[in-house]
Write a protein that holds these residues in place. Structure first.
Motif, PDB file in Angstrom:
ATOM      1  N   GLU A  47       0.833  -1.212   0.000  1.00  0.00           N
ATOM      2  CA  GLU A  47       0.000   0.000   0.000  1.00  0.00           C
ATOM      3  C   GLU A  47       0.867   1.261   0.000  1.00  0.00           C
ATOM      4  O   GLU A  47       0.445   2.286  -0.512  1.00  0.00           O
ATOM      5  CB  GLU A  47      -0.925  -0.012   1.213  1.00  0.00           C
ATOM      6  N   ALA A  48       2.077   1.194   0.535  1.00  0.00           N
ATOM      7  CA  ALA A  48       2.984   2.342   0.503  1.00  0.00           C
ATOM      8  C   ALA A  48       3.680   2.471  -0.855  1.00  0.00           C
ATOM      9  O   ALA A  48       3.954   3.591  -1.306  1.00  0.00           O
ATOM     10  CB  ALA A  48       4.034   2.218   1.611  1.00  0.00           C
ATOM     11  N   LEU A  49       3.938   1.355  -1.508  1.00  0.00           N
ATOM     12  CA  LEU A  49       4.642   1.391  -2.798  1.00  0.00           C
ATOM     13  C   LEU A  49       3.745   1.828  -3.952  1.00  0.00           C
ATOM     14  O   LEU A  49       4.222   2.480  -4.886  1.00  0.00           O
ATOM     15  CB  LEU A  49       5.252   0.026  -3.112  1.00  0.00           C
ATOM     16  N   THR A  50       2.458   1.476  -3.899  1.00  0.00           N
ATOM     17  CA  THR A  50       1.598   1.788  -5.041  1.00  0.00           C
ATOM     18  C   THR A  50       1.394   3.292  -5.266  1.00  0.00           C
ATOM     19  O   THR A  50       1.412   3.721  -6.420  1.00  0.00           O
ATOM     20  CB  THR A  50       0.246   1.049  -4.965  1.00  0.00           C
ATOM     21  N   PRO A  51       1.226   4.131  -4.214  1.00  0.00           N
ATOM     22  CA  PRO A  51       1.136   5.560  -4.534  1.00  0.00           C
ATOM     23  C   PRO A  51       2.464   6.114  -5.063  1.00  0.00           C
ATOM     24  O   PRO A  51       2.468   7.040  -5.875  1.00  0.00           O
ATOM     25  CB  PRO A  51       0.732   6.230  -3.221  1.00  0.00           C
ATOM     26  N   LEU A  57       4.629   7.468 -12.225  1.00  0.00           N
ATOM     27  CA  LEU A  57       4.039   7.388 -13.565  1.00  0.00           C
ATOM     28  C   LEU A  57       3.411   8.715 -13.988  1.00  0.00           C
ATOM     29  O   LEU A  57       3.378   9.029 -15.177  1.00  0.00           O
ATOM     30  CB  LEU A  57       2.990   6.273 -13.613  1.00  0.00           C
ATOM     31  N   GLY A  58       2.908   9.462 -12.962  1.00  0.00           N
ATOM     32  CA  GLY A  58       2.364  10.793 -13.227  1.00  0.00           C
ATOM     33  C   GLY A  58       1.394  10.836 -14.385  1.00  0.00           C
ATOM     34  O   GLY A  58       0.480  10.037 -14.470  1.00  0.00           O
ATOM     35  N   THR A  59       1.618  11.749 -15.242  1.00  0.00           N
ATOM     36  CA  THR A  59       0.695  11.985 -16.348  1.00  0.00           C
ATOM     37  C   THR A  59       0.762  10.902 -17.419  1.00  0.00           C
ATOM     38  O   THR A  59      -0.174  10.761 -18.201  1.00  0.00           O
ATOM     39  CB  THR A  59       0.968  13.353 -16.992  1.00  0.00           C
ATOM     40  N   LEU A  60       1.843  10.148 -17.470  1.00  0.00           N
ATOM     41  CA  LEU A  60       1.959   9.118 -18.506  1.00  0.00           C
ATOM     42  C   LEU A  60       0.854   8.082 -18.422  1.00  0.00           C
ATOM     43  O   LEU A  60       0.322   7.645 -19.434  1.00  0.00           O
ATOM     44  CB  LEU A  60       3.324   8.415 -18.422  1.00  0.00           C
ATOM     45  N   ALA A  61       0.510   7.672 -17.204  1.00  0.00           N
ATOM     46  CA  ALA A  61      -0.480   6.610 -17.045  1.00  0.00           C
ATOM     47  C   ALA A  61      -1.761   7.086 -16.374  1.00  0.00           C
ATOM     48  O   ALA A  61      -2.618   6.280 -16.053  1.00  0.00           O
ATOM     49  CB  ALA A  61       0.126   5.468 -16.237  1.00  0.00           C
ATOM     50  N   ALA A  62      -1.915   8.388 -16.206  1.00  0.00           N
ATOM     51  CA  ALA A  62      -3.077   8.895 -15.466  1.00  0.00           C
ATOM     52  C   ALA A  62      -4.391   8.405 -16.047  1.00  0.00           C
ATOM     53  O   ALA A  62      -5.265   7.931 -15.330  1.00  0.00           O
ATOM     54  CB  ALA A  62      -3.045  10.417 -15.428  1.00  0.00           C
ATOM     55  N   GLU A  63      -4.544   8.494 -17.336  1.00  0.00           N
ATOM     56  CA  GLU A  63      -5.796   8.063 -17.950  1.00  0.00           C
ATOM     57  C   GLU A  63      -5.996   6.563 -17.787  1.00  0.00           C
ATOM     58  O   GLU A  63      -7.094   6.104 -17.494  1.00  0.00           O
ATOM     59  CB  GLU A  63      -5.817   8.433 -19.429  1.00  0.00           C
ATOM     60  N   PHE A 112      -2.282  -6.127  -3.283  1.00  0.00           N
ATOM     61  CA  PHE A 112      -2.205  -5.336  -4.514  1.00  0.00           C
ATOM     62  C   PHE A 112      -3.600  -4.980  -5.019  1.00  0.00           C
ATOM     63  O   PHE A 112      -3.854  -3.846  -5.416  1.00  0.00           O
ATOM     64  CB  PHE A 112      -1.432  -6.085  -5.602  1.00  0.00           C
ATOM     65  N   ALA A 113      -4.512  -5.946  -4.971  1.00  0.00           N
ATOM     66  CA  ALA A 113      -5.876  -5.697  -5.454  1.00  0.00           C
ATOM     67  C   ALA A 113      -6.553  -4.591  -4.658  1.00  0.00           C
ATOM     68  O   ALA A 113      -7.317  -3.801  -5.211  1.00  0.00           O
ATOM     69  CB  ALA A 113      -6.700  -6.978  -5.387  1.00  0.00           C
ATOM     70  N   THR A 114      -6.277  -4.529  -3.365  1.00  0.00           N
ATOM     71  CA  THR A 114      -6.920  -3.490  -2.538  1.00  0.00           C
ATOM     72  C   THR A 114      -6.158  -2.168  -2.580  1.00  0.00           C
ATOM     73  O   THR A 114      -6.634  -1.185  -2.008  1.00  0.00           O
ATOM     74  CB  THR A 114      -7.058  -3.945  -1.074  1.00  0.00           C
ATOM     75  N   SER A 115      -4.996  -2.121  -3.241  1.00  0.00           N
ATOM     76  CA  SER A 115      -4.205  -0.887  -3.236  1.00  0.00           C
ATOM     77  C   SER A 115      -4.119  -0.212  -4.597  1.00  0.00           C
ATOM     78  O   SER A 115      -3.416   0.793  -4.738  1.00  0.00           O
ATOM     79  CB  SER A 115      -2.790  -1.173  -2.725  1.00  0.00           C
ATOM     80  N   ALA A 118      -4.802   3.350  -4.493  1.00  0.00           N
ATOM     81  CA  ALA A 118      -3.699   4.162  -3.972  1.00  0.00           C
ATOM     82  C   ALA A 118      -2.747   4.574  -5.098  1.00  0.00           C
ATOM     83  O   ALA A 118      -2.136   5.643  -5.039  1.00  0.00           O
ATOM     84  CB  ALA A 118      -2.943   3.413  -2.879  1.00  0.00           C
ATOM     85  N   MET A 119      -2.641   3.739  -6.133  1.00  0.00           N
ATOM     86  CA  MET A 119      -1.815   4.104  -7.272  1.00  0.00           C
ATOM     87  C   MET A 119      -2.436   5.302  -7.998  1.00  0.00           C
ATOM     88  O   MET A 119      -1.743   6.248  -8.368  1.00  0.00           O
ATOM     89  CB  MET A 119      -1.654   2.938  -8.240  1.00  0.00           C
ATOM     90  N   ALA A 120      -3.749   5.254  -8.152  1.00  0.00           N
ATOM     91  CA  ALA A 120      -4.437   6.372  -8.802  1.00  0.00           C
ATOM     92  C   ALA A 120      -4.291   7.648  -7.966  1.00  0.00           C
ATOM     93  O   ALA A 120      -4.100   8.739  -8.509  1.00  0.00           O
ATOM     94  CB  ALA A 120      -5.904   6.039  -9.012  1.00  0.00           C
ATOM     95  N   VAL A 121      -4.355   7.514  -6.648  1.00  0.00           N
ATOM     96  CA  VAL A 121      -4.152   8.665  -5.766  1.00  0.00           C
ATOM     97  C   VAL A 121      -2.729   9.190  -5.944  1.00  0.00           C
ATOM     98  O   VAL A 121      -2.509  10.396  -5.991  1.00  0.00           O
ATOM     99  CB  VAL A 121      -4.435   8.292  -4.294  1.00  0.00           C
ATOM    100  N   GLY A 122      -1.772   8.292  -6.062  1.00  0.00           N
ATOM    101  CA  GLY A 122      -0.386   8.705  -6.288  1.00  0.00           C
ATOM    102  C   GLY A 122      -0.234   9.515  -7.560  1.00  0.00           C
ATOM    103  O   GLY A 122       0.512  10.503  -7.597  1.00  0.00           O
ATOM    104  N   VAL A 123      -0.957   9.113  -8.610  1.00  0.00           N
ATOM    105  CA  VAL A 123      -0.920   9.874  -9.862  1.00  0.00           C
ATOM    106  C   VAL A 123      -1.425  11.293  -9.615  1.00  0.00           C
ATOM    107  O   VAL A 123      -0.801  12.269 -10.033  1.00  0.00           O
ATOM    108  CB  VAL A 123      -1.757   9.176 -10.964  1.00  0.00           C
TER     109      VAL A 123
END
Length: 187
Positions: A47-51, A57-63, A112-115, A118-123
């Motif tokens: 959960e800490a690594l996914t954001p 990834l920023g704007t590259l993978a945001a969409e 990973f499935a529950t986090s 958090a990746m989207a929040v990181g973006v």
């Protein structure tokens, strides 16, 4: 982002993991605190690594992340839930052998499935004034705490649920995946 917002975000990001941990705790036979802590550490690190990954990834993978995160989480959680449900139903008629601990890979897949959210929040955090390392650490620590408590709560619920605990845990994972999908499709 101020300290209160960071703490609030951290606990908000860990709610799905908490619910999944209750299901994992239910499937175990009287999990010890060390197993709950192990599960919390695995979930917390993921959960800490996914954001951080999302931020990088920023704007590259945001969409892509925003468009597909709920589908990925839904599919993973439903698959894992169906596996647990099937095993629980098969074992529901007989006393299942005690499970002392879940495999690392099963916990990592569930974590990973529950986090993914958090990746989207990181973006999104890549576009605001925020210290991503502090935020990611707060999310990881909150998840460690919530998951450890969730497994121990699952121990109590699992004791009450008896033989059907694994099936109920599977239903919980399917419900979490469905709720994530529903939330994203209705907003």
């Amino acid at each position: 982002m101020n300290s209160f917002s960071t703490v609030f975000l951290a606990f908000a990001m860990s709610t799905d993991a908490f619910a999944a941990a209750v299901g994992k705790g239910m499937a175990l036979r009287r999990p010890r605190f060390s197993e709950a802590l192990r599960t919390g550490i695995i979930f917390g690190v993921i959960e800490a690594l996914t954001p951080l990954a999302g931020w990088a990834l920023g704007t590259l993978a945001a969409e892509f992340v925003a468009e597909w995160d709920h589908w990925i989480a839904f599919c993973l959680l439903v698959f894992l839930g169906l596996v647990m449900l099937t095993k629980g139903i098969r074992n529901g008629h007989e006393e299942p052998p005690p499970v002392a601990r879940h495999s690392f890979w099963l916990l990592a897949a569930t974590g990973f499935a529950t986090s993914i959210d958090a990746m989207a929040v990181g973006v999104s955090l890549a576009f605001v004034d925020n210290n991503i390392l502090i935020t990611a650490a707060a999310i990881g620590c909150a998840t460690l705490l919530m998951v450890t408590l969730g497994v121990m709560l699952g121990r109590i619920i699992g004791h009450v649920a008896g033989r059907w605990a694994e099936a109920l845990g599977g239903i919980a994972l399917i419900g979490i995946g469905s709720a994530i999908l529903y939330e994203h499709l209705t907003h």
